[in-house]
Design a protein around this motif. Structure first.
Motif: not given
Length: 503
Positions: A230-244
């Motif tokens: 598949t060419e469609e890949v879900e993008e990572l959430s913006e708070d993946i590196f900041t969320k505890p």
């Protein structure tokens, strides 16, 4: 105090040249040789669940994917079994009203009254980590033997499609090989095989009917499966590196591997997993095809029909005491030898064979096996599966002073185990310290080579002992028993070189 017999202290040489402790070896009473797990053929006798002890046939176990239907492993701690726990809930009581019409037909209807009654329900719980089936939203069941709901996997259809494709591919390849083998094994004779009526052979009949034997029928290959790209890949959430992150709510690698189809990331999605089935296996010698281990078929029985462990036929050697080891200086070592059989054993300690002698022994073993394979036309095991003998990789690093004579160890006597008196015999050689029932202690002198500090000191010797095939329980059997002279090579790790400058 005795050292535990293990791989680091006492090792025996198998017939194939591998070093194994005595507890990991088998003794073939037909070949009269030591066998390790590589020299034996392992066969599955039965499948059973070690929790509910249900005996399952092999065909049914294959359909169940080697899983038990009624037992579940805890997905949280992975080492405990989930047990059914009972609870009660309040439900409205039902009232049955029968309406009688004709004699041949009756109808029944249920209506709920306002009165509440208690009903027993069951759920799965772990007594070790307090995990329960309620944590993942599985509803309670009315019976503990009821089939609990299975977890639905997102890629279940994809797995089944791939499985069916490769099964069809295996069958296609097997059919092609059989056709090629059948085509190659056609015996062509210079005399034509005539039939009784027509006088024509099969090839002539096929040519007259228009069949050409040179053209083979095309094989139907299984339809190929589409790749899952598949060419469609879900993008990572913006708070993946900041969320505890709360590590208590995230599954570990071991927990994810127990559920490979789903691999949940959260603890809330850990579903109960069916328990894997256990097996009872029999072990067969590859050379003579006789069983050395044969368990009982009943899963509740722990006995063996045939048990030929090496510890029940070969003298056991243990290290009792060893003095400090220094390079090029003699030291004494005390060994304890035990006779596990019901007959007296005469033991002689000799030197290890040299490299040339070991090569000659290996060549002789190979020739004997080849002659045995040619003579036996019906063989269950393939010669290619037999472990080839090799030269022992372990080399002694110390010189052992051999005893000047042989000695005798008494037969095993279970009643003498409770006797605390240590026996002494004036006829014993000087290197024999004490004897008790079927045990004897000897003291030998060893001289380590020019080694460095903390280097391991390894000593080896060949133990020549007598073995009786028939137990001598009566006077009649004493005359009919057969005695054999066998050899067993033993390697001892007696310790490390100490710092002699401080002594």
């Amino acid at each position: 105090m005795d050292f535990l017999i293990s791989q680091n202290y006492v090792n025996y040489v198998c017939q194939c040249g591998l070093l194994k402790p005595l507890t990991n070896l088998y003794f073939c009473r037909h070949c009269l040789n030591l066998r390790c797990s590589f020299c034996c053929h392992h066969e599955v006798d039965s499948h059973f669940c070690r929790n509910c002890l249900e005996n399952i046939p092999s065909s049914e176990a294959k359909l169940r994917k080697n899983k038990c239907n009624s037992c579940f492993d805890c997905p949280s701690c992975s080492f405990s079994v989930l047990s059914a726990r009972a609870t009660t809930i309040q439900v409205p009581m039902t009232v049955k009203e029968k309406q009688e019409g004709e004699e041949s037909s009756t109808t029944t209807s249920e209506a709920s009254s306002g009165k509440m009654v208690a009903k027993k329900m069951y759920y799965l719980a772990c007594l070790a980590c307090r995990y329960s089936s309620r944590d993942v939203g599985i509803s309670d069941q009315a019976s503990q033997n009821f089939c609990w709901p299975e977890q639905e996997y997102m890629h279940a259809n994809r797995f089944n499609t791939i499985l069916n494709y490769y099964q069809a591919l295996v069958l296609h390849d097997k059919q092609v090989k059989q056709d090629e083998k059948r085509r190659k094994t056609t015996n062509k004779s210079k005399f034509q095989s005539m039939t009784d009526r027509t006088g024509l052979n099969v090839s002539a009949i096929r040519r007259q009917m228009g069949f050409d034997k040179t053209v083979s029928k095309p094989k139907n290959k299984p339809a190929s499966i589409l790749p899952s790209m598949t060419e469609e890949v879900e993008e990572l959430s913006e708070d993946i590196f900041t969320k505890p992150i709360n590590l208590k709510n995230i599954t570990t690698i071991e927990q994810r591997f127990t559920q490979p189809a789903n691999q949940p990331e959260s603890v809330k999605h850990l579903y109960p997993q069916h328990k894997n089935l256990s097996i009872k296996r029999s072990i067969r010698c590859r050379h003579c095809e006789h069983n050395v281990i044969k368990p009982e078929y009943n899963p509740t029985s722990i006995k063996y029909r045939i048990q030929q462990f090496a510890s029940s036929h070969v003298p056991e050697v243990r290290i009792i005491k060893c003095y400090p080891l220094m390079p090029n200086k003699s030291a004494f070592i005390t060994l304890k030898l035990t006779n596990p059989t019901m007959n007296d054993m005469t033991i002689t300690i000799m030197e290890l064979p040299t490299d040339d002698e070991e090569v000659m022994m290996i060549d002789e073993m190979k020739k004997n096996f080849e002659s045995l394979t040619v003579s036996s036309k019906s063989s269950l095991m393939r010669p290619s599966l037999i472990e080839d003998p090799r030269i022992v990789s372990c080399k002694p690093t110390a010189k052992l002073e051999l005893p000047d004579s042989s000695f005798v160890i008494n037969q095993r006597d279970d009643s003498a185990e409770f006797d605390d008196e240590i026996q002494t015999d004036k006829k014993d050689p000087k290197f024999v310290i004490w004897r008790k029932a079927n045990k004897i202690a000897i003291e030998l002198s060893i001289t380590p080579n020019d080694l460095k500090v903390n280097d391991e000191v390894i000593v080896g010797f060949t133990m020549h002992y007598t073995y009786s095939t028939v137990p001598s329980t009566t006077a009649e059997k004493k005359d009919s028993q057969q005695r054999h002279a066998l050899n067993a090579r033993v390697y001892l790790n007696v310790g490390n070189i100490v710092d002699y400058s401080t002594k």
